[in-house]
Design an enzyme around this catalytic site. Structure first.
Site, mmCIF file in Angstrom:
data_model
loop_
_atom_site.group_PDB
_atom_site.id
_atom_site.type_symbol
_atom_site.label_atom_id
_atom_site.label_comp_id
_atom_site.label_asym_id
_atom_site.label_seq_id
_atom_site.Cartn_x
_atom_site.Cartn_y
_atom_site.Cartn_z
ATOM 1 N N THR A 80 6.987 13.476 33.797
ATOM 2 C CA THR A 80 5.880 12.723 34.391
ATOM 3 C C THR A 80 6.256 11.957 35.656
ATOM 4 O O THR A 80 5.480 11.121 36.106
ATOM 5 C CB THR A 80 5.300 11.726 33.371
ATOM 6 N N ASP B 68 8.324 12.907 28.873
ATOM 7 C CA ASP B 68 9.426 12.158 29.467
ATOM 8 C C ASP B 68 8.912 11.321 30.630
ATOM 9 O O ASP B 68 8.295 11.842 31.558
ATOM 10 C CB ASP B 68 10.501 13.131 29.955
ATOM 11 N N TYR C 10 9.089 5.330 37.660
ATOM 12 C CA TYR C 10 8.075 6.224 38.201
ATOM 13 C C TYR C 10 6.793 5.439 38.495
ATOM 14 O O TYR C 10 5.967 5.200 37.612
ATOM 15 C CB TYR C 10 7.771 7.370 37.231
ATOM 16 N N GLN D 49 20.571 14.146 29.420
ATOM 17 C CA GLN D 49 19.675 14.704 30.435
ATOM 18 C C GLN D 49 20.394 14.761 31.782
ATOM 19 O O GLN D 49 21.033 13.797 32.198
ATOM 20 C CB GLN D 49 18.405 13.854 30.561
ATOM 21 N N TYR E 94 16.560 18.485 33.812
ATOM 22 C CA TYR E 94 15.496 18.142 34.745
ATOM 23 C C TYR E 94 15.646 18.961 36.021
ATOM 24 O O TYR E 94 16.706 19.502 36.309
ATOM 25 C CB TYR E 94 15.427 16.639 35.026
ATOM 26 N N LEU F 215 13.153 23.908 38.138
ATOM 27 C CA LEU F 215 12.578 24.727 39.207
ATOM 28 C C LEU F 215 13.133 24.324 40.567
ATOM 29 O O LEU F 215 12.584 24.701 41.614
ATOM 30 C CB LEU F 215 11.050 24.624 39.211
ATOM 31 N N ALA G 15 4.719 17.748 36.121
ATOM 32 C CA ALA G 15 3.326 18.091 36.421
ATOM 33 C C ALA G 15 2.518 16.815 36.620
ATOM 34 O O ALA G 15 2.804 15.779 36.019
ATOM 35 C CB ALA G 15 2.721 18.923 35.299
ATOM 36 N N ARG G 16 1.491 16.921 37.453
ATOM 37 C CA ARG G 16 0.554 15.810 37.633
ATOM 38 C C ARG G 16 -0.887 16.274 37.570
ATOM 39 O O ARG G 16 -1.808 15.467 37.645
ATOM 40 C CB ARG G 16 0.826 15.098 38.956
#
Length: 327
Positions: A21, A54, A59, A178, A206, A209, A281-282
């Protein structure tokens, strides 16, 4: 159906793709926040069987945590999700981030995260980054205390070396590790991944991509200029070579596997390292490809082929490591 993995202290299996997130917080890493779409993304993840979410106070100055907490509470879905958040990075009075993994700071952070997340416990609490000014023992013992009290249910660390994790484990339990890992980012292979296997720790990758390089959407002549893409692979000749590698990987994935490039990249992480891959993703549509990750595996010839494609495109010798058994 989603691949699952057991996270011991939680007493349950979780999907091997988790929702990341960090984009929901907006700011220099992700642009303007969109709370409505981010909320819909959390709910869409649950629909797809993604049950680990997560987040972190860093953030968006806690915005990501607030979105996650509100989405789960309003949907009555708190118990369906494993909430993983972090500590050790705080906002100062000037609005800048700084490292602080001291006992006093972490205890304050935990209380603030519980409030933002609208929950009475944090399922997985992770040190976000090591703090050079605070002894690892102090940080580890603080999380150990929170575990004993029931405030948190499992302990994780992010971005620590194997040596730092050994020191941590002398003072407190450790369950999850992580770190950055992708086809283009393999720094964890020599020491961190073997340490996780030896200790039976769940590894969470993490940036699987490679911050967009393995999505097929980045284009030549359009180098990213934001703070999230300040590494050499996003600029100049290195950027061009990585785009060539991504294009070739995409063709191979489509022709021989029938899969889109992002699904191949995530599957590679799962089959090479075991553990869990974070999918940032958002917007709900950012999760559309996730279902292409399930129900197949890369065999050893497939993993070797990926190494050859990357090695030839980058003109370097790819690191070889036997596929890990699931952690």
């Amino acid at each position: 159906m989603a691949d699952m993995i057991r996270v011991g202290p939680l007493g349950r299996d979780v999907a091997r793709v988790a929702l990341g997130t960090s984009p929901m917080g907006g700011g220099q890493w992700a642009g303007e926040a969109d709370e409505r779409r981010s909320t819909a993304t959390v709910l869409r993840a649950l629909e797809l069987g993604i049950d680990m979410i997560d987040t972190a106070p860093a953030y968006g100055h806690g915005l990501s945590e607030r979105i996650v907490g509100r989405a789960l509470a309003d949907a009555g879905a708190r118990d369906r999700a494993v909430i993983a958040t972090k500590c050790g990075i705080v906002w100062d009075d000037g609005g800048e981030l700084r490292h602080d993994a001291s006992r006093e700071s972490i205890l304050r952070e935990a209380e603030a995260s519980l409030e933002r997340l609208r929950t009475d416990r944090i399922d997985l609490y992770q040190l976000h980054f090591p703090d050079e000014r605070t002894p690892i023992r102090e940080t580890a013992e603080t999380l150990g205390r929170l575990l004993e009290e029931g405030t948190i249910r499992a302990i994780g660390v992010c971005n620590l070396s194997a040596e730092q994790m050994r020191e941590w484990s002398a003072h407190a339990p450790l369950h999850v590790v992580q770190d950055r890992y992708s086809i283009f980012d393999r720094d964890v292979e020599p020491e961190v991944l073997p340490y996780c296997r030896e200790r039976g720790l769940v590894f969470v990758a993490y940036s699987p991509l490679a911050r967009g390089l393995l999505t097929g959407t980045m284009q030549p002549g359009r180098e990213p200029s934001d703070a999230a893409h300040d590494r050499p692979m996003f600029h100049g000749a290195e950027y061009h070579r990585h785009l060539i590698a991504a294009e070739r990987l995409g063709h191979w994935a489509d022709e021989l596997q029938g899969k889109p490039l992002p699904a191949l990249a995530a599957r590679w992480v799962l089959d090479r390292a075991g553990g869990i891959a974070l999918w940032g993703a958002r917007r709900p549509e950012h999760l559309d490809v996730v279902e292409e990750v399930w129900d197949w595996r890369l065999d050893e010839p497939g993993l070797r082929k990926i190494d050859r494609i990357v090695s030839e495109a980058l003109d370097t010798k790819a690191v070889r490591m036997a596929p890990a058994r699931p952690l």
